[in-house]
Design an enzyme around this catalytic site. Structure first.
Site, PDB file in Angstrom:
ATOM      1  N   LYS A   1       0.864  -1.178   0.000  1.00  0.00           N
ATOM      2  CA  LYS A   1       0.000   0.000   0.000  1.00  0.00           C
ATOM      3  C   LYS A   1       0.900   1.228   0.000  1.00  0.00           C
ATOM      4  O   LYS A   1       2.072   1.146   0.397  1.00  0.00           O
ATOM      5  CB  LYS A   1      -0.861  -0.013   1.269  1.00  0.00           C
ATOM      6  CG  LYS A   1      -2.127   0.791   1.168  1.00  0.00           C
ATOM      7  CD  LYS A   1      -3.310  -0.017   0.685  1.00  0.00           C
ATOM      8  CE  LYS A   1      -4.534   0.864   0.518  1.00  0.00           C
ATOM      9  NZ  LYS A   1      -5.721   0.108   0.090  1.00  0.00           N
TER      10      LYS A   1
ATOM     11  N   GLY B   1     -24.268   3.287  -2.948  1.00  0.00           N
ATOM     12  CA  GLY B   1     -23.273   3.936  -3.786  1.00  0.00           C
ATOM     13  C   GLY B   1     -22.965   3.080  -5.006  1.00  0.00           C
ATOM     14  O   GLY B   1     -23.833   2.341  -5.498  1.00  0.00           O
TER      15      GLY B   1
ATOM     16  N   VAL C   1     -21.263   0.359  -5.386  1.00  0.00           N
ATOM     17  CA  VAL C   1     -21.439  -1.083  -5.215  1.00  0.00           C
ATOM     18  C   VAL C   1     -22.868  -1.406  -4.765  1.00  0.00           C
ATOM     19  O   VAL C   1     -23.529  -2.285  -5.328  1.00  0.00           O
ATOM     20  CB  VAL C   1     -20.435  -1.644  -4.175  1.00  0.00           C
ATOM     21  CG1 VAL C   1     -20.625  -3.152  -4.019  1.00  0.00           C
ATOM     22  CG2 VAL C   1     -19.001  -1.344  -4.580  1.00  0.00           C
TER      23      VAL C   1
END
Ligand code: NAD
Length: 367
Positions: A79, A181, A183
């Site tokens: 990340k 939203g 998804v």
């Protein structure tokens, strides 16, 4: 001090990236690359301190190791974070400087979009390095992952239904879906196509209205969603909604949704398990997004993506098997499944021909 932290978290490499001219302060963390190059998104956030940024990147990169391992990907966990305010600190130079740092890692870390970053920012990163996923479709990228995440969530749901009820008949069940939203809206559409009863809520009233008008859902209030008498509670908004205040109210026997970090802490996972509520671990269920971008590495193809999403059914089923085998809650079983895979692949002593390296076929760079 920092090496002590890394010894505890198991990180391989942490890179501090600085460019005064570009205003860049970024940290790239590679947690584990046993399964392959470390893939995980870039987050831009106005962290209050460098320590806060470091803690976040260490926590998030470790999470990616587990997510990618359970998803069956040949990818490790990494990340990156940029310290800055996405509403005012973005510039071409900032992202190009970040891209140059990513490039110096020669593919050991592959970046993607995360909180505060959009596809336009990634275009700048892509000018400097090949090791980016989630680039625009015009470059051969995979585009918006949300429909895939929703479809993958449906696969995880079917595994959970099968485990809890012995059948996968979505149409027989009722759902409380929190968040409409990218998804959530796609997910309720898929549920309604199967004839399920679907209760919905969202902060945005227009989204609730669309779900009612276009998909035949039933609207409930923001807080009311926890009291709905439904078979499945599906968090598709923010994390932490399973907590000491909500779990006494939730009547569902299954929890399965796309939101990240649904459990406020581990004790909630233990408590759900004690109560016989089946929790489908979030990072296994919502892996559709990372699966989708991962396909950019070998050349993106929508059909392959859809096939891959179906594996979430088996992954989630396997987690429930491990939970049963070892007598542990499902959230712990997911971690165990990841650790077992990393350990098994890491022990192979045969020579590798290096096929795990990123190849990025079928993509065109430039504008
Ligand atoms: P989004 O921002 O498009 O949608 C989130 C929705 O939740 C918004 O409509 C928002 O108004 C609503 N919301 C926020 N707080 C709420 C509350 N308290 N009650 C009800 N609704 C609330 O995000 P998304 O892309 O649809 O992602 C949803 C979740 O799934 C996030 O937790 C995200 O991290 C996770 N996730 C998404 C993907 C993906 O492919 N987009 C992949 C993996 C995980």
């Amino acid at each position: 001090m920092i090496f002590e932290t890394l010894a505890n978290t198991g990180h391989e490499q942490v890179v501090f990236c600085h460019s005064k001219d570009a205003g860049l302060k970024a940290i790239i963390a590679i947690h584990n690359s046993v399964l392959g190059p470390a893939l995980g998104g870039l987050r831009m956030w106005p962290y209050k301190s460098e320590e806060e940024a470091l803690n976040d990147v260490l926590r998030l990169s470790r999470g990616m190791t587990y997510k990618n391992a359970v998803a069956g990907l040949n990818l490790g966990g990494g990340k990156a974070v940029i310290i800055g305010d996405p509403s005012k600190d973005k510039s071409e130079a900032l992202f190009r400087a970040f891209g140059r740092f990513v490039n110096t890692l020669s593919g050991r870390y592959i970046t993607a979009e995360d909180v505060g970053i959009d596809v336009n920012d990634m275009e700048y990163v892509f000018r400097e390095t090949e090791f980016v996923t989630g680039v625009h479709q015009v470059h051969g990228g995979s585009g918006d992952p949300s429909p895939f995440t929703a479809f993958g969530t449906l696969q995880g749901l079917m595994a959970a239904l099968n485990h809890q009820y012995g059948n996968e008949e979505i149409g027989k069940r009722s759902f409380a879906v929190q968040g409409l939203g990218h998804v959530g809206m796609e997910f309720v559409k898929l549920l309604r196509e199967q004839g399920a009863k679907v209760f919905v809520t969202d902060i945005h009233k227009d989204r609730v209205q669309s779900a009612v008008d276009e998909h035949g859902c039933t609207a409930v209030g923001l807080d009311e969603i926890y009291d709905v008498d439904a078979d499945v509670y599906s968090p598709c908004a923010l994390g932490g909604t399973l907590n000491t205040k909500t779990i006494d109210r939730i009547k569902a026997k299954i929890i399965c949704g796309a939101a990240n970090n649904q459990l406020a802490d581990d004790s909630i996972g233990d408590e759900l398990n004690k109560r016989g509520v089946l929790y489908a671990p979030d990072y296994a269920v919502n892996a559709g997004g990372v699966m989708n971008v991962s396909l950019e590495i070998d050349g993106y193809n929508r059909e392959r993506a859809m096939r891959m999403m179906r594996t979430i059914y088996y992954n989630v089923g396997r987690i429930f098997q491990i939970a049963k085998r070892d007598g542990i809650p499902s959230y712990k079983a997911a971690d165990r499944m990841a650790e077992e895979r990393i350990s098994a692949i890491g022990k192979i002593k045969l020579p590798s021909m290096g096929n795990n390296g990123p190849r990025f076929l079928g993509r065109m760079r430039g504008q």
